[in-house]
Scaffold this active site. Structure first.
Site, PDB file in Angstrom:
ATOM      1  CB  CYS A 120      -0.983   0.010   1.183  1.00 39.53           C
ATOM      2  SG  CYS A 120      -2.506  -0.915   0.851  1.00 39.53           S
TER       3      CYS A 120
ATOM      4  CG  HIS B 163     -14.819   7.198  -9.150  1.00 42.39           C
ATOM      5  ND1 HIS B 163     -15.848   6.464  -8.618  1.00 42.39           N
ATOM      6  CD2 HIS B 163     -14.395   6.520 -10.233  1.00 42.39           C
ATOM      7  CE1 HIS B 163     -16.048   5.383  -9.356  1.00 42.39           C
ATOM      8  NE2 HIS B 163     -15.180   5.387 -10.344  1.00 42.39           N
TER       9      HIS B 163
ATOM     10  CD  GLU C 270      -6.851  -1.035   2.727  1.00 38.84           C
ATOM     11  OE1 GLU C 270      -6.880   0.061   3.315  1.00 38.84           O
ATOM     12  OE2 GLU C 270      -5.862  -1.803   2.729  1.00 38.84           O
TER      13      GLU C 270
HETATM   14 ZN   LIG Z   1      -4.302   0.154  -0.138  1.00 41.44          ZN
END
Ligand SMILES: [Zn+2]
Length: 131
Positions: free
Chosen positions: A34, A78, A120
């Site tokens: 990430c 978005h 997530e």
């Molecule tokens: Zn991520």
């Protein structure tokens, strides 16, 4: 014909709506997958609680959807989350979402935000109760 007429309402009931939104983020202080800009399809569950009204409802599902859309989804969907939340881990995002919703004047009297769950990935999520 037998009509069901509840005569002992529960004091409090929980009502949940689920949403998904697509956003980009990166975790600046993290070393791993990430670290670089990438996207997730987040899944969000919003739980409120309250007493039943004269219609037998805690809150109209349509109203809960409208509140979450205007306070949360319209801001995150978005978008690059880093522009809104400095370190957009799922945990920090759940806190931010909680703060957007907790004091909403659009929630009916006696209806309170109970819980936020934010996925997530399909099998990784956080749960927040505001404390
Ligand atoms: Zn991520």
């Amino acid at each position: 014909m037998l009509l069901y007429k509840p005569n002992s309402h529960p004091d409090i009931m929980f009502v949940t709506k689920e949403f998904t939104f697509d956003s980009a983020h990166f975790l600046p202080n993290y070393h791993g997958k990430c670290e670089n800009m990438h996207g997730h399809t987040y899944r969000l569950q919003v739980v409120v609680d309250g007493p039943l009204d004269s219609e037998g409802m805690v809150i109209d599902f349509a109203l809960l959807k409208k509140i979450v859309k205007s306070k949360v989804l319209d801001k995150l969907d978005h978008q690059t989350i880093n522009d809104i939340i400095k370190t957009p881990s799922a945990e920090n995002m759940a806190i931010w979402i909680w703060e957007q919703l907790v004091d909403s004047s659009e929630l009916p009297n006696e209806v309170r935000l109970h819980e936020i769950k934010l996925w997530e990935t399909p099998n990784s999520f956080v749960t927040y109760h505001g404390k």
